[in-house]
Design a protein around this motif. Structure first.
Motif, PDB file in Angstrom:
ATOM      1  N   PRO A  61       0.036 -11.742  -8.081  1.00 59.72           N
ATOM      2  CA  PRO A  61       0.900 -11.137  -8.945  1.00 59.72           C
ATOM      3  C   PRO A  61       0.705  -9.576  -9.069  1.00 59.72           C
ATOM      4  N   GLU A  62      -0.520  -9.127  -9.079  1.00 60.89           N
ATOM      5  CA  GLU A  62      -0.932  -7.697  -9.208  1.00 60.89           C
ATOM      6  C   GLU A  62      -0.203  -6.882  -8.165  1.00 60.89           C
ATOM      7  N   SER A  63       0.056  -7.721  -7.106  1.00 56.80           N
ATOM      8  CA  SER A  63       1.014  -6.876  -5.759  1.00 56.80           C
ATOM      9  C   SER A  63       2.492  -6.272  -6.211  1.00 56.80           C
ATOM     10  N   ALA A  64       2.734  -6.738  -7.328  1.00 59.95           N
ATOM     11  CA  ALA A  64       4.061  -6.363  -7.666  1.00 59.95           C
ATOM     12  C   ALA A  64       4.005  -4.750  -8.227  1.00 59.95           C
ATOM     13  N   VAL A  65       2.811  -4.198  -8.626  1.00 64.06           N
ATOM     14  CA  VAL A  65       2.590  -3.025  -9.002  1.00 64.06           C
ATOM     15  C   VAL A  65       2.779  -2.074  -7.656  1.00 64.06           C
ATOM     16  N   ILE A  66       2.379  -2.676  -6.512  1.00 63.06           N
ATOM     17  CA  ILE A  66       2.071  -1.743  -5.143  1.00 63.06           C
ATOM     18  C   ILE A  66       3.791  -2.091  -4.673  1.00 63.06           C
ATOM     19  N   ALA A  67       4.448  -3.000  -4.756  1.00 62.66           N
ATOM     20  CA  ALA A  67       5.730  -3.198  -4.465  1.00 62.66           C
ATOM     21  C   ALA A  67       6.752  -2.260  -5.251  1.00 62.66           C
ATOM     22  N   SER A  68       6.512  -1.997  -6.565  1.00 62.51           N
ATOM     23  CA  SER A  68       7.152  -1.345  -7.469  1.00 62.51           C
ATOM     24  C   SER A  68       7.180   0.424  -6.870  1.00 62.51           C
ATOM     25  N   ASP A  69       5.785   0.634  -6.678  1.00 63.22           N
ATOM     26  CA  ASP A  69       5.608   1.866  -6.149  1.00 63.22           C
ATOM     27  C   ASP A  69       6.436   2.250  -5.001  1.00 63.22           C
TER      28      ASP A  69
END
Length: 123
Positions: A61-69
């Motif tokens: 789920p922390e990948s959402a930060v990368i996807a947001s960027d």
């Protein structure tokens, strides 16, 4: 379940997710009704003029930060919601910008990070 002494035995179930490296859901909604924006907690006064919503789920789920960027840097999209605990990402914008951002995210995660990705669906 009833025990011999008359007491009830409770069964405890623990659910656990095993984080794979994958995008499990990627969908673009063109022209959704204003009520959808409201129910998602988005402001239709700001977001509805854009007329498209992109929603995605990633693990871990922390990948959402990368996807947001990637999303906000890829074009003229608004970050409606990103949750590093569930891996959910919601973006809004013109349909072409939302599609472009979703495509950028999926391509980067597949090609550079080695994630298993799903097809981007659109309706």
């Amino acid at each position: 379940m009833q025990m011999a002494n008359g007491q009830e035995e409770r069964i405890r179930i623990v659910q656990e997710t095993v984080a794979g490296k994958e995008i499990t859901f990627a969908h673009v909604m063109g022209g959704p009704a204003p009520i959808i924006y409201q129910k998602l907690g988005l402001n239709p006064q700001v977001d509805y003029q854009s007329s498209a919503i992109g929603i995605m789920n990633v693990t871990p789920p922390e990948s959402a930060v990368i996807a947001s960027d990637i999303a906000v840097k890829s074009g003229n999209v608004y970050l409606g919601f990103a949750d590093r605990f569930t891996g959910t990402l919601i973006i809004t914008g013109e349909i072409s910008d939302v599609m472009s951002a979703m495509t950028e995210i999926v391509n980067y995660f597949r090609d550079d990070l080695g994630y298993v990705v799903c097809k981007i669906t659109k309706r």
